[in-house]
Design a protein around this motif. Sequence first.
Motif, PDB file in Angstrom:
ATOM      1  N   VAL A   1      -4.623  -4.244 -10.479  1.00  0.00           N
ATOM      2  CA  VAL A   1      -3.229  -3.965 -10.843  1.00  0.00           C
ATOM      3  C   VAL A   1      -2.691  -2.834  -9.975  1.00  0.00           C
ATOM      4  O   VAL A   1      -1.577  -2.913  -9.434  1.00  0.00           O
ATOM      5  CB  VAL A   1      -3.113  -3.597 -12.333  1.00  0.00           C
ATOM      6  N   LEU A   2      -3.477  -1.783  -9.810  1.00  0.00           N
ATOM      7  CA  LEU A   2      -3.053  -0.658  -8.983  1.00  0.00           C
ATOM      8  C   LEU A   2      -2.864  -1.080  -7.536  1.00  0.00           C
ATOM      9  O   LEU A   2      -1.898  -0.662  -6.879  1.00  0.00           O
ATOM     10  CB  LEU A   2      -4.066   0.482  -9.071  1.00  0.00           C
ATOM     11  N   SER A   3      -3.781  -1.889  -7.043  1.00  0.00           N
ATOM     12  CA  SER A   3      -3.658  -2.362  -5.655  1.00  0.00           C
ATOM     13  C   SER A   3      -2.372  -3.149  -5.456  1.00  0.00           C
ATOM     14  O   SER A   3      -1.663  -2.975  -4.452  1.00  0.00           O
ATOM     15  CB  SER A   3      -4.873  -3.222  -5.285  1.00  0.00           C
ATOM     16  N   GLU A   4      -2.053  -4.002  -6.428  1.00  0.00           N
ATOM     17  CA  GLU A   4      -0.824  -4.794  -6.323  1.00  0.00           C
ATOM     18  C   GLU A   4       0.415  -3.914  -6.467  1.00  0.00           C
ATOM     19  O   GLU A   4       1.435  -4.164  -5.810  1.00  0.00           O
ATOM     20  CB  GLU A   4      -0.839  -5.888  -7.391  1.00  0.00           C
ATOM     21  N   ASP A   5       0.341  -2.885  -7.308  1.00  0.00           N
ATOM     22  CA  ASP A   5       1.476  -1.968  -7.456  1.00  0.00           C
ATOM     23  C   ASP A   5       1.725  -1.193  -6.164  1.00  0.00           C
ATOM     24  O   ASP A   5       2.880  -0.981  -5.767  1.00  0.00           O
ATOM     25  CB  ASP A   5       1.222  -0.986  -8.605  1.00  0.00           C
ATOM     26  N   VAL A   6       0.655  -0.765  -5.518  1.00  0.00           N
ATOM     27  CA  VAL A   6       0.804  -0.062  -4.237  1.00  0.00           C
ATOM     28  C   VAL A   6       1.426  -0.999  -3.209  1.00  0.00           C
ATOM     29  O   VAL A   6       2.335  -0.605  -2.454  1.00  0.00           O
ATOM     30  CB  VAL A   6      -0.558   0.473  -3.743  1.00  0.00           C
ATOM     31  N   ALA A   7       0.957  -2.243  -3.176  1.00  0.00           N
ATOM     32  CA  ALA A   7       1.506  -3.211  -2.217  1.00  0.00           C
ATOM     33  C   ALA A   7       3.000  -3.446  -2.481  1.00  0.00           C
ATOM     34  O   ALA A   7       3.806  -3.546  -1.536  1.00  0.00           O
ATOM     35  CB  ALA A   7       0.738  -4.524  -2.310  1.00  0.00           C
ATOM     36  N   LEU A   8       3.395  -3.508  -3.749  1.00  0.00           N
ATOM     37  CA  LEU A   8       4.802  -3.689  -4.091  1.00  0.00           C
ATOM     38  C   LEU A   8       5.626  -2.479  -3.636  1.00  0.00           C
ATOM     39  O   LEU A   8       6.703  -2.635  -3.045  1.00  0.00           O
ATOM     40  CB  LEU A   8       4.957  -3.892  -5.599  1.00  0.00           C
ATOM     41  N   ALA A   9       5.111  -1.275  -3.904  1.00  0.00           N
ATOM     42  CA  ALA A   9       5.830  -0.058  -3.499  1.00  0.00           C
ATOM     43  C   ALA A   9       5.944   0.027  -1.978  1.00  0.00           C
ATOM     44  O   ALA A   9       6.987   0.440  -1.447  1.00  0.00           O
ATOM     45  CB  ALA A   9       5.124   1.173  -4.057  1.00  0.00           C
ATOM     46  N   GLU A  10       4.908  -0.370  -1.271  1.00  0.00           N
ATOM     47  CA  GLU A  10       4.944  -0.352   0.202  1.00  0.00           C
ATOM     48  C   GLU A  10       5.992  -1.335   0.721  1.00  0.00           C
ATOM     49  O   GLU A  10       6.734  -1.028   1.668  1.00  0.00           O
ATOM     50  CB  GLU A  10       3.563  -0.691   0.755  1.00  0.00           C
ATOM     51  N   ALA A  11       6.049  -2.509   0.089  1.00  0.00           N
ATOM     52  CA  ALA A  11       7.015  -3.521   0.527  1.00  0.00           C
ATOM     53  C   ALA A  11       8.447  -3.054   0.281  1.00  0.00           C
ATOM     54  O   ALA A  11       9.339  -3.262   1.121  1.00  0.00           O
ATOM     55  CB  ALA A  11       6.749  -4.842  -0.196  1.00  0.00           C
ATOM     56  N   LEU A  12       8.682  -2.404  -0.856  1.00  0.00           N
ATOM     57  CA  LEU A  12      10.021  -1.887  -1.143  1.00  0.00           C
ATOM     58  C   LEU A  12      10.366  -0.715  -0.226  1.00  0.00           C
ATOM     59  O   LEU A  12      11.501  -0.602   0.247  1.00  0.00           O
ATOM     60  CB  LEU A  12      10.108  -1.445  -2.610  1.00  0.00           C
ATOM     61  N   ALA A  13       9.397   0.152   0.035  1.00  0.00           N
ATOM     62  CA  ALA A  13       9.651   1.320   0.886  1.00  0.00           C
ATOM     63  C   ALA A  13       9.936   0.915   2.328  1.00  0.00           C
ATOM     64  O   ALA A  13      10.752   1.542   3.015  1.00  0.00           O
ATOM     65  CB  ALA A  13       8.460   2.276   0.827  1.00  0.00           C
ATOM     66  N   SER A  14       9.265  -0.133   2.784  1.00  0.00           N
ATOM     67  CA  SER A  14       9.430  -0.566   4.178  1.00  0.00           C
ATOM     68  C   SER A  14      10.614  -1.508   4.371  1.00  0.00           C
ATOM     69  O   SER A  14      10.994  -1.803   5.513  1.00  0.00           O
ATOM     70  CB  SER A  14       8.150  -1.268   4.648  1.00  0.00           C
TER      71      SER A  14
END
Length: 508
Positions: free
Chosen positions: A273-286
Motif C-alpha cells: 500500500v505504501l509503495s503504491e501511495d508513493v508511486a501515486l504521489a510521484e505521478a502527481l508531483a511529476s
Amino acid sequence: MDRRANKGNQNRNGVLMVLALGLLASGCASFNQRDQMARFNAAYSDGDYLAAAEAMEFDAGQWQETDKDRADGAGEYVLELLHQGEALRLAGDYEGAVEAFDWAEAGMKYLDTEGAMASALGSVSSILVNDSSRDYRALMSEAILLNTYKGLGFLAMADSADARVEFNRADDRTRRAVDYFSEEIQARQQQLLGDPASAGLVNRTLGSHDLKAALEDNYGSPSRWQVFPDYIVPTSTYLHGLFFLAASTGGADTSKALTSLQRVAGMVPGNEVLSEDVALAEALASGQTSRQHLPPQVWVVYENGLGPVLEEIRFEVPLLISRHGESQIIVAVVALPRYRDRSAVPGHLRVTGENQDQVATEPLVSMGQVIQTEMQARFPGVLIRAVSAAVVKGMIQSQVAESMGALGQFGAILYTVSTTQADLRGWQALPDHWQIARVERPADGNLILTDSHQGELGTLALPPSPFTLVYVKRPTAAAPATVMVMDLQGRHPGQTLTLPASAGSAKQ
C-alpha cells in the motif's frame, strides 16, 4: 544542655514529619490514579466511550477565566485530558474532543518552549517523592498523535484549514524530537550539578559494573530493542502525507506529501500500500497523472487493540559512601519503568465494493516499536533520574540511622521502599498497531467492511469526494468498531458509525 536536647528532638521530629508526608503523598497519588485508570479502562474496553470520558473527569474549578491561567492549570490534568479527548472522539463528539486535546496540548508547553526543560525538571530534591506525584510529562509520540487526532477531528468537522495546522504541527514535532531528547538528557545531567553532595556518587554509580550488571539481569539492554533507525511516528507521518496529497493547493503541498509518504515507506519496507501511495504521489508531483483524471480513491486506516502499558522493574545496587572519614556500604533501590504489550484484536479487515475484489488491510506499524524508539533515545535521562533518587534516599537512610538510631532507620527504610516507584502513567487509549488499505471508490459509493474473524461488519455510504479516509478503531474484540468516514479535502462533514450495526448506530 536541655536546649540542645530539645533542638535535637525538634530536628528528629522534623525529619520524621517529612518522611511521613512523603509516604502520604506517594500513597494517595498512586491509589487515586490506579482507581481512575481502572474505571476508564473498564468502560473503554467495552466501547462505552462516554462512560470512559466521565471516568477521567476532574475538578477544574480552580482554573481562572483567562486563557493563560487555564493553560497554566492544564499541566496538572494532561493525562485526564488526553484520555477524555480520545474517548469523546470515538463517541463522535469531535468538538469536545478537540477542546480536550487543546487543553492537553497547553499543558505540554514544556515540549515547545525553548529553555523550559531544565526548570520544568526541577532540582534533585524533587525526587524525594516518586514521579507519580508530579504533573504528567507526556511522551513526544503522545504529543504527535494528539495533533494527528486533532487533525482528524477537524476533518470530520469539514474544517480543512485547522486540519492543515494540526497535521503540520505533528510533522514539526517529529522533526524536532531528536533535539528534544538530547536536551532532556542534558537537563538531567545539569540537575546533578545543583547537588554536589550526591553528584559524584551518582556519576560513579552510573558508570559502575554493579549497575550495568543489575540492569542487564533485571531490565535488559535498551540497545537490543526493535526500533526505527530515525525517530518517527509512522501513522502520523502517513496521515500527514495523505492529507497534503488530497488537499493540495499546489506543487509545494504535493511535494510535502511525497516526502512524508516516502519516509514512511522507507521505515516499513515491503508494504505494498505504501509503495503504491508513493508511486501515486510521484505521478502527481511529476505531472504524469492529474487529479482530474484520477479515479476517486479510498484509504482505510485500522487502529487496532490496546497499546503498551508500563510496568515497574526494581533492583538493588550497592553504594560505597564515605562518612566521617570511614567507608560504608549502603544498598540503593532503583525503580525503572518498562513497557509491556497488551492485546490486539485478532485478524484484519477486508474491504470491497460493487464489482471489486476484496482487499485486505496490511500492517503499518506497532505502537510498541514507536515507544521503544522514543524510550531508547530517552533512556539515559530516565536512568539518571532513577539513580539520583536511589542515591539520595540511600544517603538519607544512612544519615537518619546515625542521628536517630534504629527507629529512625526503620522509618527511612519504609519511606524509601514506599516512595521508590517508577512513574507508570501513560496514555492508555493508544492502540497496539495500525493497518492500512487503499481501493478505488466503488461506482455505487458503498463500501463493505468485513472482519477476517467475525464476518461482515457493515456497509458504508461514502461521500461524493475524490479522496476519502475511512478510519476504523477497535480497542478490543468485546468492543464494536468505531468507523469515521471523512472527506480528506475537508469539504464535507464526516460521519461516525458503530459497526456491526446491531451494536449501535450512527453518532450525531
